[in-house]
Design a protein around this motif. Structure first.
Motif, short mmCIF file in Angstrom:
data_model
loop_
_atom_site.label_atom_id
_atom_site.label_comp_id
_atom_site.label_asym_id
_atom_site.label_seq_id
_atom_site.Cartn_x
_atom_site.Cartn_y
_atom_site.Cartn_z
N VAL A 1 0.86 -1.18 0.00
CA VAL A 1 0.00 0.00 0.00
C VAL A 1 0.89 1.23 0.00
CG1 VAL A 1 -1.84 1.22 1.19
CG2 VAL A 1 -1.78 -1.26 1.23
N PRO B 1 1.49 5.53 -0.72
CA PRO B 1 0.73 6.75 -0.44
C PRO B 1 -0.29 7.10 -1.52
CG PRO B 1 3.04 7.09 0.07
CD PRO B 1 2.94 5.75 -0.59
N TRP C 1 -2.39 5.08 -2.84
CA TRP C 1 -3.64 4.43 -2.43
C TRP C 1 -4.40 5.31 -1.44
CZ3 TRP C 1 -5.33 -0.75 -3.52
CH2 TRP C 1 -4.50 -1.44 -4.38
N TYR C 2 -3.65 5.87 -0.49
CA TYR C 2 -4.28 6.74 0.50
C TYR C 2 -4.81 8.03 -0.14
CZ TYR C 2 -2.30 3.70 4.05
OH TYR C 2 -1.99 2.62 4.82
N LEU D 1 -8.03 7.12 -1.90
CA LEU D 1 -9.10 6.98 -0.92
C LEU D 1 -9.56 8.35 -0.42
CD1 LEU D 1 -10.92 5.28 0.93
CD2 LEU D 1 -9.00 5.20 2.55
N ALA D 2 -8.61 9.23 -0.16
CA ALA D 2 -8.96 10.58 0.30
C ALA D 2 -9.75 11.34 -0.77
CB ALA D 2 -7.70 11.35 0.67
N LEU E 1 -6.49 12.76 5.93
CA LEU E 1 -5.85 11.56 5.39
C LEU E 1 -4.78 11.92 4.37
CD1 LEU E 1 -5.76 8.48 5.25
CD2 LEU E 1 -7.60 8.58 3.56
N THR E 2 -5.04 12.94 3.58
CA THR E 2 -4.05 13.41 2.61
C THR E 2 -2.82 13.96 3.31
OG1 THR E 2 -5.82 13.94 1.07
CG2 THR E 2 -3.69 14.96 0.66
N ALA F 1 -0.81 11.01 4.75
CA ALA F 1 -0.15 10.22 3.70
C ALA F 1 1.03 10.97 3.11
CB ALA F 1 -1.15 9.88 2.60
N ARG G 1 3.84 11.00 5.66
CA ARG G 1 4.47 9.68 5.72
C ARG G 1 5.39 9.45 4.52
NH1 ARG G 1 5.13 5.10 9.07
NH2 ARG G 1 5.42 3.34 7.69
#
Length: 105
Positions: free
Chosen positions: A7, A9, A11-12, A15-16, A49-50, A53, A56
């Motif tokens: 997974v 970033p 993917w995140y 999703l966001a 979430l963005t 991510a 990270r």
């Protein structure tokens, strides 16, 4: 044999983006003030979430700090917004935005 999925970033971020689009759709298409309020909260969580991510991915803590400030503002918004919605609902017995637009005139 089971293959493992990494997974990333991206993917995140995807999703966001989906969460943000759902929230924007709820904000634009609904007439109930509570549903619109929840849609704004969903959009804020998508942005959080963005931030996480991206932080990270870059190995930086700045994203988590931005999320902390967004959560503080969202908590204040919830307290004030729900108080306003409840007080209007008590006097008007409706949470429809179309009927509440009469308050401005």
């Amino acid at each position: 044999m089971i293959e493992s999925v990494i997974v990333t970033p991206g993917w995140y971020m995807t999703l966001a983006a989906v969460l943000f689009i759902i929230g924007a759709g709820g904000l634009l298409l609904r007439n109930n003030a509570l549903v619109m309020f929840m849609s704004v909260e969903l959009m804020l969580n998508a942005v959080n979430l963005t931030f996480v991510a991206a932080a990270r991915a870059h190995g930086d803590i700045g994203g988590q700090m931005a999320v902390l400030f967004v959560l503080v503002v969202a908590a204040a918004e919830v307290a004030v917004g729900l108080a306003i919605i409840v007080s209007i609902f008590r006097s008007r017995r409706t949470a429809s935005v179309d009927e509440l637009s009469e308050l401005s005139g």
